[in-house]
Design an enzyme around this catalytic site. Structure first.
Site, mmCIF file in Angstrom:
data_model
loop_
_atom_site.group_PDB
_atom_site.id
_atom_site.type_symbol
_atom_site.label_atom_id
_atom_site.label_comp_id
_atom_site.label_asym_id
_atom_site.label_seq_id
_atom_site.Cartn_x
_atom_site.Cartn_y
_atom_site.Cartn_z
ATOM 1 N N HIS A 83 39.618 37.877 38.479
ATOM 2 C CA HIS A 83 39.722 39.335 38.422
ATOM 3 C C HIS A 83 39.035 39.843 37.156
ATOM 4 O O HIS A 83 39.038 39.180 36.114
ATOM 5 C CB HIS A 83 41.191 39.761 38.434
ATOM 6 C CG HIS A 83 41.392 41.225 38.649
ATOM 7 N ND1 HIS A 83 41.226 42.157 37.634
ATOM 8 C CD2 HIS A 83 41.726 41.939 39.756
ATOM 9 C CE1 HIS A 83 41.468 43.369 38.115
ATOM 10 N NE2 HIS A 83 41.763 43.265 39.393
ATOM 11 N N GLU A 155 34.471 43.831 43.160
ATOM 12 C CA GLU A 155 35.167 44.877 42.407
ATOM 13 C C GLU A 155 34.258 45.383 41.288
ATOM 14 O O GLU A 155 34.236 44.823 40.203
ATOM 15 C CB GLU A 155 36.507 44.364 41.853
ATOM 16 C CG GLU A 155 36.463 42.982 41.214
ATOM 17 C CD GLU A 155 37.651 42.733 40.303
ATOM 18 O OE1 GLU A 155 38.632 43.474 40.364
ATOM 19 O OE2 GLU A 155 37.572 41.792 39.507
#
Length: 238
Positions: A83, A155
């Site tokens: 992430h 992302e």
């Protein structure tokens, strides 16, 4: 880093209730202390659960780390690796993300491999180079057969929590690039790999984003903390 036992119980109950009759696959990836709560509350439901990180190590003297075997103990189906916040705040390099991916796969847990560029990198025209390098490092560490066991999430860092969102075509362009990379490793499996968009997907834009050919779903952040918003996104995928 959100949640409490009390608020989680309400949120999970509302999500499960709202999933009735809808076929889109969905999961919640929660802070590690709440994995036991998810296992107890979600067992037998259509909502899967997972963790937000995993150690690359199998066990031993790594204080504070959480192994894939520990996640197995709590019935995790998924774990998020790489992430942007782990990369930015904890200095995780691509090689470490690849090692975590391998550890998850070895435990039978589906890794959600995150890739994405910063605003500076996008403005410098480096988006393709950055995301390609991030994914290729992972692909170099896994087998061709493992490709079918991955979930990939794009992302764009500049669109996380900022209210900014890539246009559907901007997101599609990157998703198409990622699928082409997967195809180099395993052409057959690449078509079936779920590639999620993780840049401020909301009820207002979910359907338009997921209408693109290579956007298979969403990696949802703040909107997942409100059952109505999360369910609206899930229903947009039906």
């Amino acid at each position: 880093m959100n949640g409490s036992r009390t608020s989680n119980a309400v949120l999970l109950s509302e999500i499960v209730a709202g999933l009735s009759g809808h076929g889109a696959a969905s999961a919640v990836c929660v802070p590690a202390p709440y994995l036991a709560q998810c296992q107890a509350q979600l067992a037998g439901s259509s909502l899967a659960w997972g963790a937000q990180d995993v150690s690359a190590h199998a066990g031993g003297a790594y204080t504070g780390e959480i192994s894939a075997a520990m996640l197995q103990d709590f019935g995790c189906s998924y774990v998020v690796v790489g992430h942007s916040e782990r990369r930015a705040y904890h200095g995780e390099a691509c090689a470490q993300v690849a090692a975590k991916t391998v550890a998850a796969l070895a435990a039978g847990i589906t890794p959600i491999v995150c890739v994405g560029e910063t605003l500076e990198q996008r403005e410098a025209g480096q988006t393709d180079t950055v995301v390609s390098q991030q994914l290729n490092t992972v692909l170099a560490a896994v087998t061709g057969d493992d490709v079918a066991k991955l979930v990939v999430a794009y992302e764009p860092v500049w669109a996380i929590g900022t209210g900014k969102t890539a246009t559907p075509q901007m997101a599609q362009d990157v998703h198409q690039l990622l699928r082409a990379q997967l195809a180099v490793k395993n052409a057959v499996a690449a078509a079936g790999v779920q590639i999620l968009y993780g840049g401020s997907m909301k009820p207002e834009n979910a359907k338009e984003l997921m209408a693109m050919p290579d956007i298979d779903g969403g990696l949802i952040g703040g909107a997942a903390l409100k059952a109505a918003d999360f369910l609206a996104i899930i229903h947009a995928a039906d």
